[in-house]
Design a protein around this motif. Structure first.
Motif, PDB file in Angstrom:
ATOM      1  N   ILE A 207       0.747  -0.872  -0.080  1.00 45.26           N
ATOM      2  CA  ILE A 207       0.069   0.146  -0.138  1.00 45.26           C
ATOM      3  C   ILE A 207       0.832   1.312   0.159  1.00 45.26           C
ATOM      4  O   ILE A 207       1.704   0.615   0.703  1.00 45.26           O
ATOM      5  CB  ILE A 207      -1.125   0.181   0.914  1.00 45.26           C
ATOM      6  N   GLU A 208       0.897   2.184  -1.221  1.00 41.43           N
ATOM      7  CA  GLU A 208       0.929   3.359  -1.041  1.00 41.43           C
ATOM      8  C   GLU A 208       0.354   4.878  -0.519  1.00 41.43           C
ATOM      9  O   GLU A 208      -0.836   4.960  -1.583  1.00 41.43           O
ATOM     10  CB  GLU A 208       2.040   2.994  -2.895  1.00 41.43           C
ATOM     11  N   ARG A 209       0.819   5.594  -0.129  1.00 45.74           N
ATOM     12  CA  ARG A 209       0.503   6.283   0.163  1.00 45.74           C
ATOM     13  C   ARG A 209       0.749   7.729  -0.075  1.00 45.74           C
ATOM     14  O   ARG A 209       1.890   8.208   0.532  1.00 45.74           O
ATOM     15  CB  ARG A 209      -0.673   6.599   1.928  1.00 45.74           C
ATOM     16  N   THR A 210       0.260   8.542  -0.413  1.00 50.69           N
ATOM     17  CA  THR A 210       0.610  10.324   0.163  1.00 50.69           C
ATOM     18  C   THR A 210      -0.234  11.295   0.433  1.00 50.69           C
ATOM     19  O   THR A 210      -1.491  10.968   0.719  1.00 50.69           O
ATOM     20  CB  THR A 210       0.583  10.768  -1.946  1.00 50.69           C
ATOM     21  N   PHE A 211       0.586  11.951   1.450  1.00 53.57           N
ATOM     22  CA  PHE A 211      -0.050  12.987   2.598  1.00 53.57           C
ATOM     23  C   PHE A 211       0.871  14.593   1.972  1.00 53.57           C
ATOM     24  O   PHE A 211       1.744  14.180   1.034  1.00 53.57           O
ATOM     25  CB  PHE A 211       0.528  12.654   3.665  1.00 53.57           C
ATOM     26  N   PRO A 212       0.111  15.296   2.310  1.00 49.86           N
ATOM     27  CA  PRO A 212       0.173  16.415   1.870  1.00 49.86           C
ATOM     28  C   PRO A 212       1.409  17.155   3.088  1.00 49.86           C
ATOM     29  O   PRO A 212       1.429  17.135   4.280  1.00 49.86           O
ATOM     30  CB  PRO A 212      -0.950  17.723   2.270  1.00 49.86           C
ATOM     31  N   GLY A 213       1.920  17.740   1.870  1.00 49.07           N
ATOM     32  CA  GLY A 213       3.462  18.500   2.631  1.00 49.07           C
ATOM     33  C   GLY A 213       4.423  17.263   3.458  1.00 49.07           C
ATOM     34  O   GLY A 213       4.306  15.486   3.162  1.00 49.07           O
ATOM     35  N   ASN A 214       5.703  18.195   3.933  1.00 52.39           N
ATOM     36  CA  ASN A 214       6.457  17.282   4.784  1.00 52.39           C
ATOM     37  C   ASN A 214       5.404  15.972   5.783  1.00 52.39           C
ATOM     38  O   ASN A 214       5.196  17.019   7.289  1.00 52.39           O
ATOM     39  CB  ASN A 214       7.560  17.961   4.937  1.00 52.39           C
TER      40      ASN A 214
ATOM     41  N   VAL B  47       8.670   6.528   1.469  1.00 49.74           N
ATOM     42  CA  VAL B  47       9.481   6.685   0.021  1.00 49.74           C
ATOM     43  C   VAL B  47      10.469   8.047  -0.622  1.00 49.74           C
ATOM     44  O   VAL B  47      11.509   8.242  -0.953  1.00 49.74           O
ATOM     45  CB  VAL B  47       8.465   6.304  -1.175  1.00 49.74           C
ATOM     46  N   ASP B  48       9.252   9.339  -0.225  1.00 52.03           N
ATOM     47  CA  ASP B  48       9.855  10.897   0.046  1.00 52.03           C
ATOM     48  C   ASP B  48       9.352  11.506   0.844  1.00 52.03           C
ATOM     49  O   ASP B  48       8.487  10.765   1.886  1.00 52.03           O
ATOM     50  CB  ASP B  48       9.960  11.092  -1.369  1.00 52.03           C
ATOM     51  N   SER B  49       9.475  12.573   1.021  1.00 55.45           N
ATOM     52  CA  SER B  49       8.962  13.648   1.757  1.00 55.45           C
ATOM     53  C   SER B  49       7.002  13.373   2.004  1.00 55.45           C
ATOM     54  O   SER B  49       6.853  14.137   3.048  1.00 55.45           O
ATOM     55  CB  SER B  49       9.065  14.811   1.553  1.00 55.45           C
ATOM     56  N   THR B  50       6.769  12.452   0.655  1.00 61.95           N
ATOM     57  CA  THR B  50       5.205  13.200   0.838  1.00 61.95           C
ATOM     58  C   THR B  50       4.673  11.256   0.377  1.00 61.95           C
ATOM     59  O   THR B  50       3.467  11.350   0.698  1.00 61.95           O
ATOM     60  CB  THR B  50       4.693  14.002  -0.314  1.00 61.95           C
ATOM     61  N   THR B  51       5.903  10.732   0.528  1.00 61.71           N
ATOM     62  CA  THR B  51       4.633   9.284   0.199  1.00 61.71           C
ATOM     63  C   THR B  51       5.275   8.183   1.468  1.00 61.71           C
ATOM     64  O   THR B  51       6.606   8.257   1.807  1.00 61.71           O
ATOM     65  CB  THR B  51       5.386   8.265  -1.016  1.00 61.71           C
ATOM     66  N   ILE B  52       4.616   7.328   1.459  1.00 62.14           N
ATOM     67  CA  ILE B  52       5.318   6.400   2.749  1.00 62.14           C
ATOM     68  C   ILE B  52       4.546   5.092   2.076  1.00 62.14           C
ATOM     69  O   ILE B  52       3.369   4.877   0.983  1.00 62.14           O
ATOM     70  CB  ILE B  52       4.625   5.959   3.910  1.00 62.14           C
ATOM     71  N   LYS B  53       5.297   3.776   2.063  1.00 59.88           N
ATOM     72  CA  LYS B  53       5.139   2.419   1.800  1.00 59.88           C
ATOM     73  C   LYS B  53       4.453   1.892   3.230  1.00 59.88           C
ATOM     74  O   LYS B  53       5.466   1.927   3.241  1.00 59.88           O
ATOM     75  CB  LYS B  53       5.993   1.880   0.379  1.00 59.88           C
ATOM     76  N   PHE B  54       3.231   0.683   3.268  1.00 56.36           N
ATOM     77  CA  PHE B  54       3.984  -0.445   3.805  1.00 56.36           C
ATOM     78  C   PHE B  54       3.305  -1.670   2.972  1.00 56.36           C
ATOM     79  O   PHE B  54       2.511  -2.317   2.152  1.00 56.36           O
ATOM     80  CB  PHE B  54       3.119   0.306   5.024  1.00 56.36           C
ATOM     81  N   PHE B  55       3.220  -2.783   3.613  1.00 54.02           N
ATOM     82  CA  PHE B  55       3.590  -4.403   3.667  1.00 54.02           C
ATOM     83  C   PHE B  55       2.637  -4.819   4.177  1.00 54.02           C
ATOM     84  O   PHE B  55       2.897  -5.809   4.993  1.00 54.02           O
ATOM     85  CB  PHE B  55       4.764  -4.747   2.884  1.00 54.02           C
TER      86      PHE B  55
END
Length: 182
Positions: free
Chosen positions: A133-140, A153-161
């Motif tokens: 699951i990859e989620r994108t959030f506003p801002g850092n 993944v980066d300043s706005t994205t997280i991935k979990f399994f």
């Protein structure tokens, strides 16, 4: 087979991906083996084999040219085998820092927003599956309480399994903190 859901690429729904490498397996017949030559543009037809060696047609996916040795990722589209529902359960705003402007008016200079989410993941298959699951959030953002394996993944994205057992509905709660600074 990989089940993947992403805000960016799948619109939040779960897609079924077939991934393999165009390489020759040891002991495989060179006339029918992958990895002997590049795979041209075209439709790949996917079949599943059951315990009695019967084949059932799963679908066809268009694929671009794949060189020998390259990894192939086929998106078979949205699936109903694994279903993801996302809920925002709570929201808190705290950590206010105020300051005074040159004209002596006050303003909020910094604060933290904390979002509390819950995913409900339902597996209708008779086997355990792992879902990416990859989620994108506003801002850092900074991960809050996340009780499972994840990667930023980066300043706005997280991935979990998370893994879901056969024919199980699993609730996955977590929180994310977003810091705001003027």
């Amino acid at each position: 087979v990989i089940y993947r859901a992403s805000d960016r690429t799948t619109g939040g729904s779960v897609h079924k991906f077939y991934e393999f490498r165009n390489t020759k397996e040891k002991g495989a017949d060179p006339k029918t083996s992958l990895g002997v030559s590049p795979l041209p543009d075209g439709t790949v037809h996917i079949f599943a084999e059951d315990a009695k060696n019967n084949l059932s047609y799963q679908g066809g996916v268009y694929m671009k040219y794949v060189a020998t040795g390259d990894k192939v990722k086929l998106d078979a589209g949205e699936t109903r085998e694994v279903v993801l529902r996302t809920f925002t359960r709570d929201f808190k705003r705290y950590g206010f820092v105020t300051d005074t402007r040159y004209d002596k008016t006050h303003y909020v200079k910094e604060w933290v927003d904390e979002y509390f989410y819950e995913h409900e993941l339902e597996n209708t298959l008779g086997r355990t599956v792992s879902v990416e699951i990859e989620r994108t959030f506003p801002g850092n953002f900074e991960p809050g309480k996340i009780p499972f394996k994840y990667e930023k993944v980066d300043s706005t994205t997280i991935k979990f399994f998370p893994e879901v057992d056969a024919r199980e509905k699993k609730k996955i709660p977590y929180s994310v903190k977003v810091e705001h600074k003027e």
